[in-house]
Enzyme design. Structure first.
Site, PDB file in Angstrom:
ATOM      1  N   ASN B  79       0.801  -1.225   0.000  1.00 52.56           N
ATOM      2  CA  ASN B  79       0.000   0.000   0.000  1.00 52.56           C
ATOM      3  C   ASN B  79       0.839   1.283   0.000  1.00 52.56           C
ATOM      4  OD1 ASN B  79      -1.626  -2.121   2.004  1.00 52.56           O
ATOM      5  ND2 ASN B  79      -2.816  -1.239   0.336  1.00 52.56           N
ATOM      6  N   MET B  88       0.998   6.936   0.444  1.00 55.35           N
ATOM      7  CA  MET B  88       0.296   5.838   1.090  1.00 55.35           C
ATOM      8  C   MET B  88      -1.144   5.784   0.609  1.00 55.35           C
ATOM      9  SD  MET B  88       0.202   4.961   5.019  1.00 55.35           S
ATOM     10  CE  MET B  88       0.188   3.218   5.345  1.00 55.35           C
ATOM     11  N   CYS B  89      -1.596   4.579   0.321  1.00 60.09           N
ATOM     12  CA  CYS B  89      -2.959   4.421  -0.160  1.00 60.09           C
ATOM     13  C   CYS B  89      -3.867   4.116   1.023  1.00 60.09           C
ATOM     14  CB  CYS B  89      -2.981   3.286  -1.167  1.00 60.09           C
ATOM     15  SG  CYS B  89      -4.606   2.889  -1.728  1.00 60.09           S
ATOM     16  N   LEU B  90      -4.573   5.113   1.458  1.00 54.32           N
ATOM     17  CA  LEU B  90      -5.450   4.947   2.620  1.00 54.32           C
ATOM     18  C   LEU B  90      -6.803   5.539   2.216  1.00 54.32           C
ATOM     19  CD1 LEU B  90      -4.818   3.824   5.423  1.00 54.32           C
ATOM     20  CD2 LEU B  90      -4.418   6.135   6.218  1.00 54.32           C
TER      21      LEU B  90
END
Lengths: 573, 152
Positions: B79, B88-90
């Protein structure tokens, strides 16, 4: 003149001493004399009382107008006689029976105490009874439990309830979940759908920013609980049911096509302080999103316009009205949007755009081919996306394969009709000569589609070299066997057999023929203009076999019946 | 802007008052819109023993817009993008999902949660995600190797 607690405490009488003491406990007690006092007690039951005002509709009421107690202490009180207590409200909303019951309860307190000072006990008793709603709400014979009040009290009670709630809210202090600051109630807003509280400044600047940037899906409650609920709801409604699947039992038939996640209604945004321009933009964006979600929406084919058609907006509005959403959507560019949005009914549930569409009911007919753009008013055909060409034109969708029915219709029209040279409507001949008069009043030749001068239409058939020389009566029986069968009511226009007339000699014998006609109208995707020429204009010289024709008919000028084949008017030849 | 600064200061105060183990914060300059973050790899995760430097950037109209979180320390994780951005993939940090009631600490806790449990179905690094699903041991080996190499 009102007395103070100290005045009474210094008064050498047991009764005054009692009232003085109570005034110290309840500062709201009004001492009207050394021996009498009144007190207004708020009636705010712990649980809201369901109230109906002579209708089947219930309103949960948390605050009722105060109950006033008037005490008069006679000289023989407290040893030998009870206090005189009267109860009243303004307006008189407590049902007489309930008031009487309460009065009896208070009056018996003195006796229960064996004669003594009971003013405090009486006040306390009323206060406790008020907290429990005076036992108004008792299950009736049907098991329902509510308080019924006369309809004329409705405004007063509802208003009092709302004002008291507002006052209470404004006196409170709340921590806004956006700026995280504690704010006074007057600077806050309680969201109507979920009752979460945020400060007005944060709500208005957040929603303004979201609407300006076009993120209308963010115009929702920001509280983590609501966010979580919305996420669950979205995930639950995400998988669309495959077409043809019957809706599961218990779950209402909800179309996912134009169901948008609920967002705040515009009138609430107005209360939060958003300006008219933003509200207008919000309503427009919301409408656009709802239309975009519906695959049946028709858009203007002009590249520079692409606004939805008037019909699509009308259908959306109808779907929303059917679902009782508080959302008002109006035509594009309408200045009334904001005013109407503000005037829209206040519903606690936020907007959920139409749960039903025309596609929910398979019986609903297709939208009409003629569509008009809501913005540029361009009239166009829904199927071929070209400028409107009339109902009778053969056209094909540019982006979809034609259906077998469309292909069959096209083939039939090619085979058996002749286009009018003026309006290009395909014209079918049911019988008679080849001189046709179209609905648009154009005279033309059924064989070659050329114009015929209205003054001398038959010259075309009497002139060598026209290709139609001496062919006026060719195909007199109509175009093919099929047409004759249609005329006789034996088949419909696409060749399906029709039930035979029941009894030929019955007085209503023509009825099945009328039905046949109606069926044809229903079946055909377009209307075929058939122009019978039952009579020849009198001024045209009649000779040879023309003279043998059954004479002229007064009805002969009714060119262009809606469907053409007017079975009843066709003269037998 | 003033609103944003006020809220950021308030959140900073809250975090200072209730520090969370494994997460340390340090605003870079006085205006508080950029924070240096240090996450320690959770004990039971493959990132244990590593210390990851992150940069938290708060937009001028925070909290209406989400903060931006990027790894400055290289990390082998499905991620986190394996480039100089380290983004960051949030989900909640996407602007359509962001809600202003979400606090910085919640974001950081979720980031640390991703170290404990990577989410290969919502990955930026698809090859790492694929390896995570199909060849877990190799994935763990690589991740530990990167921790040793970059995060000590």
């Amino acid at each position: 003149m009102l007395l103070t607690s100290d005045d009474l405490l210094s008064f050498p009488d047991e009764r005054s001493q009692e009232l003085g003491t109570i005034a110290a406990i309840y500062p709201e007690l009004l001492l009207t004399s050394p021996f009498s006092a009144t007190i207004s007690l708020p009636v705010s039951p712990i649980l809201p009382v369901p109230v109906s005002f002579d209708t089947a509709e219930f309103f949960p009421i948390s605050h009722f107008p105060a109950l006033t107690l008037q005490f008069d202490l006679p000289s023989t009180y407290p040893e030998h006689s009870p206090p005189e207590i009267s109860l009243s409200t303004s307006p008189a909303w407590i049902p007489a029976e309930a008031l009487k019951r309460l009065k009896t309860e208070i009056d018996s307190l003195w006796e229960d105490f064996g004669g003594g000072q009971v003013v405090f006990t009486a006040i306390d008793h009323v206060q406790q009874a008020a907290e429990h709603g005076f036992g108004f709400v008792r299950p009736d014979s049907n098991g329902g439990a509510w308080l019924n009040l006369p309809a004329e009290l409705r405004l007063h009670i509802a208003d009092f309830n709302a004002c008291t709630k507002k006052q209470q809210f404004e006196q409170g202090t709340y921590e806004c979940g956006i700026c995280l600051e504690p704010k006074k109630g007057t600077q806050c807003h309680r969201l109507r759908s979920c009752t979460h509280v945020f400060c007005l400044l944060c709500l208005s600047s957040y929603y303004s920013s979201m609407i300006t940037e076009g993120h209308i899906s963010s115009v929702v409650c920001s509280d983590p609980a609501c966010v979580k609920k919305a996420t669950l709801l979205n995930n639950a409604t995400a998988p669309p049911t495959p077409p043809g699947t019957p809706p599961a039992e218990g779950i209402p038939s909800v179309s996912h096509k134009i169901m948008l996640p609920p967002t705040l209604p515009p009138d609430e945004l107005k209360d939060i302080g958003l300006n008219a321009a933003l509200l207008k933009r919000y309503v427009e964006l919301k409408q656009k999103a709802a239309l975009e979600k519906d695959p049946a929406t028709v858009y203007c084919p002009r590249q520079w316009c692409q606004a939805p058609s008037r019909d699509s907006i009308k259908i959306l509005n109808a779907a929303m009205a059917e679902n009782h959403t508080s959302y008002y959507l109006s035509d594009y560019g309408s200045e009334a949007v904001v005013a109407a949005a503000a005037a829209a009914a206040v519903t606690p549930t936020p907007t959920r755009s139409g749960n039903r569409t025309r596609n929910d009911t398979p019986d609903t007919p297709e939208p009409p081919k003629l569509q008009i753009c809501s913005r540029c008013t361009f009239a166009f055909c829904r199927v071929c996306a070209q400028g409107w060409h009339g109902d009778f034109q053969i056209c094909r969708s540019s982006n979809a394969e034609p259906t077998p029915a469309e292909l069959a219709s096209e083939a039939y029209l090619r085979e058996h009709t002749t286009p009018c040279p003026q309006c290009t409507s395909p014209v079918l001949k049911s019988h008679g000569c080849n001189h046709m008069i179209c609905k648009c009043q154009t005279h033309f030749c059924f064989l070659c589609s050329s114009y015929l001068p209205p003054g001398e239409p038959f010259k075309h058939y009497n002139t060598r070299g026209t290709g139609c020389y001496m062919r006026l009566w060719e195909g007199e029986g109509g175009d093919g066997e099929h047409v004759r069968m249609i005329r006789e009511g034996r088949v419909d226009l696409i060749g399906e057999e029709l039930p035979p007339p029941e009894a030929p000699d019955a007085p209503d014998a023509p009825a099945p023929r009328r039905n046949a006609r109606r069926e044809v109208e229903n079946l055909l995707p377009f209307v075929v203009g058939v122009v019978p020429v039952p009579g020849i204009p009198r001024r045209v010289p009649v000779r040879g076999r023309f003279a043998d024709w059954g004479g002229t008919d007064d009805e002969g000028d009714t060119e262009g019946e809606e469907l053409g084949v007017d079975f009843d008017d066709v003269p037998d030849t | 802007m003033a609103q944003a600064a006020k809220r950021i200061t308030r959140e900073y105060g809250e975090i200072e008052a209730n520090p969370v183990a494994g997460i340390s914060i340090r605003p870079i300059d006085e205006d508080m819109f950029k924070w240096n973050i240090e996450l320690t790899g959770p004990k039971d995760s493959i990132y244990a023993g590593g210390t990851f430097k992150l940069l938290l950037t708060l937009p001028a109209n925070y909290p209406f817009k989400p903060p931006i979180l990027s790894f400055q320390t290289k990390i082998y994780h499905p991620n986190v993008s394996n480039d100089d951005k380290g983004s960051m993939c949030l989900g909640i940090l996407r602007s359509d999902q962001w809600k202003p009631s979400c606090k910085i600490m919640a974001v950081l806790e979720m980031a640390r949660g991703l170290l404990l449990e990577p989410n290969p179905d919502d990955a930026v690094e698809t090859t790492i995600a694929e390896q995570f699903k199909t060849d877990k041991s190799q994935f763990e080996k690589n991740a530990k190797q990167w921790v040793k190499q970059y995060a000590k």
